[in-house]
Design an enzyme around this catalytic site. Structure first.
Site, PDB file in Angstrom:
ATOM      1  N   ASP A 236      14.742 -41.342  11.854  1.00 58.05           N
ATOM      2  CA  ASP A 236      16.195 -41.272  11.749  1.00 58.05           C
ATOM      3  C   ASP A 236      16.503 -40.089  10.832  1.00 58.05           C
ATOM      4  OD1 ASP A 236      15.572 -42.498   9.244  1.00 58.05           O
ATOM      5  OD2 ASP A 236      16.374 -44.430   9.858  1.00 58.05           O
TER       6      ASP A 236
ATOM      7  N   GLU B 167       9.466 -44.104  13.028  1.00 55.25           N
ATOM      8  CA  GLU B 167      10.733 -44.678  12.541  1.00 55.25           C
ATOM      9  C   GLU B 167      11.772 -43.580  12.345  1.00 55.25           C
ATOM     10  OE1 GLU B 167      10.118 -47.172   9.074  1.00 55.25           O
ATOM     11  OE2 GLU B 167       8.257 -48.004   9.867  1.00 55.25           O
TER      12      GLU B 167
ATOM     13  N   GLU C 286       2.552 -48.303   4.280  1.00 48.48           N
ATOM     14  CA  GLU C 286       3.031 -47.816   2.976  1.00 48.48           C
ATOM     15  C   GLU C 286       2.118 -48.211   1.811  1.00 48.48           C
ATOM     16  OE1 GLU C 286       7.130 -49.068   2.665  1.00 48.48           O
ATOM     17  OE2 GLU C 286       7.642 -48.223   4.601  1.00 48.48           O
TER      18      GLU C 286
ATOM     19  N   HIS D 142      11.738 -40.776   8.056  1.00 54.12           N
ATOM     20  CA  HIS D 142      13.112 -41.038   7.609  1.00 54.12           C
ATOM     21  C   HIS D 142      13.579 -39.749   6.938  1.00 54.12           C
ATOM     22  CE1 HIS D 142      12.939 -45.212   8.711  1.00 54.12           C
ATOM     23  NE2 HIS D 142      11.796 -45.349   8.048  1.00 54.12           N
TER      24      HIS D 142
ATOM     25  N   ASN E  56       0.610 -46.501   8.708  1.00 59.60           N
ATOM     26  CA  ASN E  56       1.998 -46.066   8.860  1.00 59.60           C
ATOM     27  C   ASN E  56       2.634 -45.839   7.487  1.00 59.60           C
ATOM     28  OD1 ASN E  56       4.280 -45.776  10.755  1.00 59.60           O
ATOM     29  ND2 ASN E  56       5.136 -47.593   9.746  1.00 59.60           N
TER      30      ASN E  56
HETATM   31  O1  G3I Z   1      16.812 -62.442   6.485  1.00 64.63           O
HETATM   32  C1  G3I Z   1      17.393 -62.385   5.176  1.00 64.63           C
HETATM   33  C2  G3I Z   1      18.566 -63.327   5.072  1.00 64.63           C
HETATM   34  O2  G3I Z   1      18.097 -64.641   5.248  1.00 64.63           O
HETATM   35  C3  G3I Z   1      19.235 -63.139   3.714  1.00 64.63           C
HETATM   36  O3  G3I Z   1      20.370 -63.932   3.643  1.00 64.63           O
HETATM   37  C4  G3I Z   1      19.607 -61.681   3.495  1.00 64.63           C
HETATM   38  C5  G3I Z   1      20.202 -61.454   2.109  1.00 64.63           C
HETATM   39  O4  G3I Z   1      19.955 -60.159   1.640  1.00 64.63           O
HETATM   40  O5  G3I Z   1      18.461 -60.918   3.597  1.00 64.63           O
HETATM   41  C6  G3I Z   1      17.829 -60.982   4.875  1.00 64.63           C
HETATM   42  O6  G3I Z   1      16.697 -60.185   4.848  1.00 64.63           O
HETATM   43  C7  G3I Z   1      16.909 -58.793   4.940  1.00 64.63           C
HETATM   44  C8  G3I Z   1      16.098 -58.276   6.110  1.00 64.63           C
HETATM   45  O7  G3I Z   1      16.174 -56.859   6.182  1.00 64.63           O
HETATM   46  C9  G3I Z   1      16.543 -58.852   7.439  1.00 64.63           C
HETATM   47  O8  G3I Z   1      17.866 -58.499   7.693  1.00 64.63           O
HETATM   48  C10 G3I Z   1      16.463 -58.133   3.665  1.00 64.63           C
HETATM   49  O9  G3I Z   1      17.315 -58.492   2.592  1.00 64.63           O
HETATM   50  C11 G3I Z   1      16.456 -56.634   3.811  1.00 64.63           C
HETATM   51  O10 G3I Z   1      15.854 -56.052   2.665  1.00 64.63           O
HETATM   52  C12 G3I Z   1      15.658 -56.243   5.022  1.00 64.63           C
HETATM   53  O11 G3I Z   1      15.700 -54.834   5.146  1.00 64.63           O
HETATM   54  C13 G3I Z   1      14.750 -54.270   6.001  1.00 64.63           C
HETATM   55  C14 G3I Z   1      13.789 -53.391   5.217  1.00 64.63           C
HETATM   56  O12 G3I Z   1      12.875 -52.778   6.109  1.00 64.63           O
HETATM   57  C15 G3I Z   1      13.014 -54.182   4.174  1.00 64.63           C
HETATM   58  O13 G3I Z   1      12.228 -53.341   3.432  1.00 64.63           O
HETATM   59  C16 G3I Z   1      15.478 -53.434   7.035  1.00 64.63           C
HETATM   60  O14 G3I Z   1      16.264 -54.282   7.867  1.00 64.63           O
HETATM   61  C17 G3I Z   1      14.470 -52.661   7.890  1.00 64.63           C
HETATM   62  O15 G3I Z   1      15.146 -51.744   8.709  1.00 64.63           O
HETATM   63  C18 G3I Z   1      13.509 -51.901   6.997  1.00 64.63           C
HETATM   64  O16 G3I Z   1      12.553 -51.265   7.792  1.00 64.63           O
HETATM   65  C19 G3I Z   1      11.584 -50.495   7.091  1.00 64.63           C
HETATM   66  C20 G3I Z   1      10.295 -50.549   7.877  1.00 64.63           C
HETATM   67  O17 G3I Z   1       9.908 -51.879   8.116  1.00 64.63           O
HETATM   68  C21 G3I Z   1       9.184 -49.802   7.123  1.00 64.63           C
HETATM   69  N1  G3I Z   1       9.581 -48.458   6.802  1.00 64.63           N
HETATM   70  C22 G3I Z   1      10.871 -48.314   6.145  1.00 64.63           C
HETATM   71  C23 G3I Z   1      11.964 -49.015   6.935  1.00 64.63           C
HETATM   72  C24 G3I Z   1      13.322 -48.790   6.320  1.00 64.63           C
HETATM   73  O18 G3I Z   1      13.385 -49.340   5.035  1.00 64.63           O
END
Ligand code: G3I
Length: 394
Positions: A261, A259, A150, A229, A193
């Site tokens: 969906d 990815e 990105e 997406h 990507n």
């Molecule tokens: O691990 C922390 C935890 O310690 C904390 O308490 C909690 C509070 O919000 O956050 C947790 O982290 C989260 C993390 O996922 C793990 O669960 C983040 O807030 C959350 O923002 C994060 O989201 C991920 C996102 O990428 C971040 O940008 C999604 O799970 C994940 O599916 C998503 O995946 C991305 C790809 O990597 C790149 N392309 C887009 C795709 C969808 O956004």
């Protein structure tokens, strides 16, 4: 391959058990895999995990968050692989390959890095050290790495101030990252990507320019990952995805949906249209021989990053949705102008600049199973096989 998967494969080839599923059909159509993203959260849910481990449906796995920068280097120089290692170990035991995600991204960087105020030389050294450690740790275990994720704005320009990498290093961070990844695991396919690059437009053109930029620095880039997406009802015809993929492939890279969906609101879902849209994306990949596979961003609506939406293939109760059979049928149906043989691929790519008529630079791919790019090496180098999937000009 585990003993169990070898036994199942033998029984299937003897016609004693039916080998079928999303991945089995993708491979029968000439693809490397149909895969899914999983997380340690999914692994902790044994019912969901049993679906994730079934290599008939999923021949490939991506970690949702476990290999990202904040997870793998939470403090400077301190590397943590516990969660990602669990996913890799399960994938290997299940006969599944890994797509590894993601090394250099503006998002999910740890606070020490985001607020570090590091200068140009220090940021280059931090980036190289991170890549050397993480790619080195998984050397030989990742079919592909998302090296840079990105990096572009919607108009195709580089993300600047919102990227710690661009802010300190400028656009050269991109080829530097690819060169560092190649040094750490020369056999891994190295991908750029991004999202909203599935159809032609300014951002897709930006990706083409980025591929050229990496090559112009003499660094290898082997693939473009289209995240995909998408939204139910807005997918449209396969032809627009096919032509856009071909524009990337013409630059000598392979492509994959990384990815996928297709969101539909949980308040009023349209699963029939969603099934049609999944089938469209499968059909598009099927029609481009250099599209090596499709990964969905999760497989069940029980675990999705999108709120208030049901974007995946199994429902929240882990039952298959209409999309499941639509995907099976799309892989095994007969799509117009489908090319799946590598011979056909080489022919079609040669006509557009790939194949034996063009020259690959030093360290760039020159052969391997399913490869359709340039097979001549620049003077002073020869094409040497690293494994069945990858030969390189060295
Ligand atoms: O691990 C922390 C935890 O310690 C904390 O308490 C909690 C509070 O919000 O956050 C947790 O982290 C989260 C993390 O996922 C793990 O669960 C983040 O807030 C959350 O923002 C994060 O989201 C991920 C996102 O990428 C971040 O940008 C999604 O799970 C994940 O599916 C998503 O995946 C991305 C790809 O990597 C790149 N392309 C887009 C795709 C969808 O956004």
């Amino acid at each position: 391959m585990t003993l169990k998967s070898i036994l199942l494969a033998s029984l299937a080839s003897a016609g004693l058990v039916a080998a079928d599923g999303l991945n089995a059909r993708a491979q029968a159509a000439g693809k490397k895999y149909f895969g899914t993203e999983i997380s340690t959260t999914v692994m902790a849910d044994s019912s969901a995990n049993n679906i994730a481990k079934n290599s008939q449906d999923f021949g490939q796995v991506t970690c949702e968050n476990e290999m990202k920068f904040d997870a793998t280097e939470p403090s400077r120089g301190v590397f943590s692989y516990t969660n990602a290692d669990k996913i890799v170990a399960q994938a290997q035991a299940s006969g599944q390959i890994m797509r590894c995600h993601a090394l250099v991204w503006h998002s999910q960087v740890p606070t020490w890095l985001k607020n570090g105020g590091f200068d140009n030389a220090t940021m280059i050294s931090i980036m190289k050290n991170h890549i050397a450690n993480v790619v080195g740790h998984y050397k030989g275990k990742c079919y592909a790495w998302d090296v840079v994720n990105e990096a572009l704005n919607e108009d195709g320009s580089y993300r600047t101030t919102d990227s710690v990498w661009y802010s300190a290093i400028g656009p050269a961070y991109i080829p530097i990252a690819f060169a560092a990844a190649a040094a750490a695991d020369p056999a891994a396919k190295l991908y750029y990507n991004d999202y909203n690059i599935e159809k032609s437009g300014s951002k897709a053109t930006g990706v083409q320019n980025l591929v050229k930029l990496v090559k112009s620095y003499g660094a290898p880039i082997h693939g473009v990952g289209m995240q995909a997406h998408l939204t139910t009802g807005q997918v449209g015809a396969a032809s627009q995805y096919v032509s856009n993929m071909q524009a990337y492939v013409n630059l000598g890279v392979e492509v994959a949906y990384t990815e996928l969906d297709i969101q539909t609101p949980s308040s009023s879902p349209n699963f029939a249209q969603q099934a049609t849209d999944f089938a469209t994306m499968v059909s598009a990949c099927k029609q481009v021989s250099a599209c090596v596979g499709i990964t969905t961003w999760g497989f069940t609506d029980k675990y999705t990053w999108i709120s208030n939406s049901y974007p995946l293939i199994w429902d929240t109760s882990l039952q298959k949705k209409a999309a499941y059979n639509a995907i099976l049928n799309a892989w095994s149906g007969t799509a117009a102008s489908t090319t799946t043989s590598s011979a056909a691929a080489a022919t079609s790519t040669a006509a557009s600049g790939g194949g034996s008529g063009c020259t690959a630079a030093k360290y760039v791919q020159c052969g391997g199973q399913g490869y359709t790019g340039c097979t001549n090496c620049v003077a002073g180098t020869t094409c040497q096989a690293t494994n069945n999937y990858y030969s390189q000009c060295v």
